[in-house]
Design a protein around this motif. Structure first.
Motif, short mmCIF file in Angstrom:
data_model
loop_
_atom_site.label_atom_id
_atom_site.label_comp_id
_atom_site.label_asym_id
_atom_site.label_seq_id
_atom_site.Cartn_x
_atom_site.Cartn_y
_atom_site.Cartn_z
N VAL A 187 -9.32 -2.44 16.17
CA VAL A 187 -10.50 -1.64 16.51
C VAL A 187 -9.97 -0.26 16.87
O VAL A 187 -9.26 -0.11 17.86
CB VAL A 187 -11.27 -2.23 17.71
CG1 VAL A 187 -12.53 -1.42 17.99
CG2 VAL A 187 -11.61 -3.69 17.48
N VAL A 188 -10.30 0.75 16.07
CA VAL A 188 -9.72 2.08 16.24
C VAL A 188 -10.82 3.06 16.64
O VAL A 188 -11.71 3.35 15.85
CB VAL A 188 -9.03 2.55 14.95
CG1 VAL A 188 -8.42 3.93 15.15
CG2 VAL A 188 -7.97 1.55 14.53
N PRO A 189 -10.79 3.58 17.87
CA PRO A 189 -11.83 4.51 18.30
C PRO A 189 -11.66 5.89 17.68
O PRO A 189 -10.54 6.35 17.47
CB PRO A 189 -11.63 4.57 19.82
CG PRO A 189 -10.19 4.26 20.02
CD PRO A 189 -9.80 3.31 18.93
N ILE A 190 -12.78 6.54 17.40
CA ILE A 190 -12.78 7.93 16.96
C ILE A 190 -14.11 8.54 17.38
O ILE A 190 -15.17 8.09 16.94
CB ILE A 190 -12.53 8.07 15.44
CG1 ILE A 190 -12.66 9.55 15.03
CG2 ILE A 190 -13.44 7.18 14.63
CD1 ILE A 190 -12.18 9.82 13.63
N GLY A 191 -14.06 9.54 18.27
CA GLY A 191 -15.28 10.11 18.80
C GLY A 191 -16.13 9.03 19.45
O GLY A 191 -15.64 8.23 20.25
N SER A 192 -17.42 8.98 19.10
CA SER A 192 -18.30 7.94 19.63
C SER A 192 -18.41 6.75 18.68
O SER A 192 -19.33 5.94 18.81
CB SER A 192 -19.69 8.53 19.88
OG SER A 192 -20.25 9.04 18.68
#
Length: 410
Positions: A187-192
């Motif tokens: 699971v890779v976060p980017i911004g929202s």
């Protein structure tokens, strides 16, 4: 027992998503750059004039210690029994154990404001555990006080997105927890948003974009066969694929996915991990055991650097001299010219005993202008001045085996 979660495959089906190609993206502002007016400040933290750098070690019994690299004092922070691996975003240390991931707040961080930085020091804390089964992959951004942090458990297939802002207040809050089929995913976060892998036949085969509530973004899916290895650079979030890399950037508030393929005709194995100095655009990964892949996310290019001996880890400094560091199988640290592949300097054999035993895993951490290497069997942590002919600038003896290593404060 974990609470029952929505099944991501069913959600994607309901949303009518299909696998699509990756649209090209123009260079964008740093995808993970913080946007808060607080400049990274939180209640109880003191702003510092320089980064409060430290090294966190975890010994085989799970004892967490933090070595202050400025005054060389050592503090014992707590215990995380059963830990098999550890990662960090520069503030939090995520210790992967038998029943989940323990989160340690080092109380040290840097706020990256692109053209300048703010440095903070606060009291360290043991924040608690994120429950899950199987090996965990943790993915972070460049901010320790805003956004999200991703945790994926291979054994259960649980995809968890943590609220990093809540973590900065001492709370572990899950934005979402979704069920997928068990696989080595992420699971890779980017911004929202967050990128979540989707398996086929037990192997990650594609990546889908979800919002922070875990709802799929229509049409935002791309192939990424055998997805392994992720890192956030100055440009955006990267996921390694069998045929290259998938780069996610924020353009006008939306996620754009772009494929960066390996050069035509390459026969070198793909990189399965990507490592580099925090906040820089270039990262490195092993291409088998005798070469290094360099990925420049700003230029969208791969470069293959042959190495004259077996290596077990590589990391990019991405400085003006284009230094690349590698840990050789004989325990030496190699300093390599990233433009030519020339060996510039090397240390003596520092961690040969650790590499030959199961005392722990030596980890080479890159910073500017120093690098750090733990020797579990040797009971030491080395500080290496790689720009000065790989000189050992300091050696820190440890009371127990420093089986795992992470740098904090950057």
């Amino acid at each position: 027992m974990l609470p029952r979660s929505p099944t991501l495959t069913a959600m994607l089906t309901l949303a009518g998503l299909t696998l699509v190609g990756c649209a090209g993206a123009e260079p964008a502002p740093p995808a993970a750059s913080p946007a808060s007016d607080g400049h990274g400040a939180v209640d109880g933290a003191t702003e510092m004039s320089e980064p409060p750098l430290a090294v966190v070690t975890i010994d085989p019994a799970g004892v967490v210690r933090q070595l202050d690299l400025l005054d060389e004092t050592v503090a014992e922070l707590g215990d995380v029994p059963g830990t098999s691996q550890a990662s960090t975003d520069g503030r939090y240390v995520f210790a992967d154990g038998d029943e989940g991931v323990s989160v340690v707040d080092s109380g040290r961080w840097t706020w990256d404001h692109v053209d300048h930085f703010h440095y903070y020091l606060a009291a360290p804390a043991m924040l608690g555990d994120v429950p899950g089964h199987g090996a965990a992959t943790v993915a972070t951004t460049l901010s320790s006080t805003t956004g999200s942090t991703g945790v994926f458990f291979a054994g259960s297939g649980d995809a968890v997105l943590l609220d990093t802002t809540a973590m900065s207040r001492g709370e572990l809050v899950e934005r979402f927890r979704l069920e997928t089929d068990p696989h080595d995913g992420m699971v890779v976060p980017i911004g929202s948003y967050a990128l979540v892998t989707q398996p086929q036949g037990g192997v990650a085969a594609s990546v889908s974009v979800l919002d922070e509530d875990g709802m799929p973004v229509p049409g935002a899916t791309a192939d990424c066969v055998d997805a392994r290895g992720t890192v956030t650079t100055r440009v955006g979030a990267v996921i390694g694929c069998a045929d290259g890399a998938l780069l996610a950037t924020l353009v006008d508030g939306a996620v754009e996915l772009e494929r960066i393929p390996y050069p035509d005709g390459t026969t070198a194995p793909p990189a399965t991990t990507l490592e580099g100095r925090s906040g820089r655009p270039t990262v490195a990964g092993l291409a088998g055991n005798d070469a290094i892949w360099l990925l420049d996310t700003r230029e969208r290019t791969w470069t293959l650097l042959p190495v004259d001996r077996p290596i077990v880890q590589a990391t990019a400094i991405d400085d003006d001299a284009q230094h690349v560091l590698a840990l050789a199988a004989d325990g030496r640290v190699l300093v390599i010219d990233g433009a030519t592949g020339t060996l510039l300097s090397q240390t003596e054999s520092l961690v040969a005993e650790s590499l030959a035993t199961d005392a722990g895993r030596p980890t080479l951490v890159a910073d500017q202008p120093r690098a750090y290497l733990n020797g579990p069997a040797e009971h030491v942590v080395y500080e290496i001045d790689f720009a000065d002919a790989a000189r050992i600038s300091r050696t820190f003896e440890t009371p127990t085996q420093p089986a795992l290593l992470a740098e904090t404060g950057r």
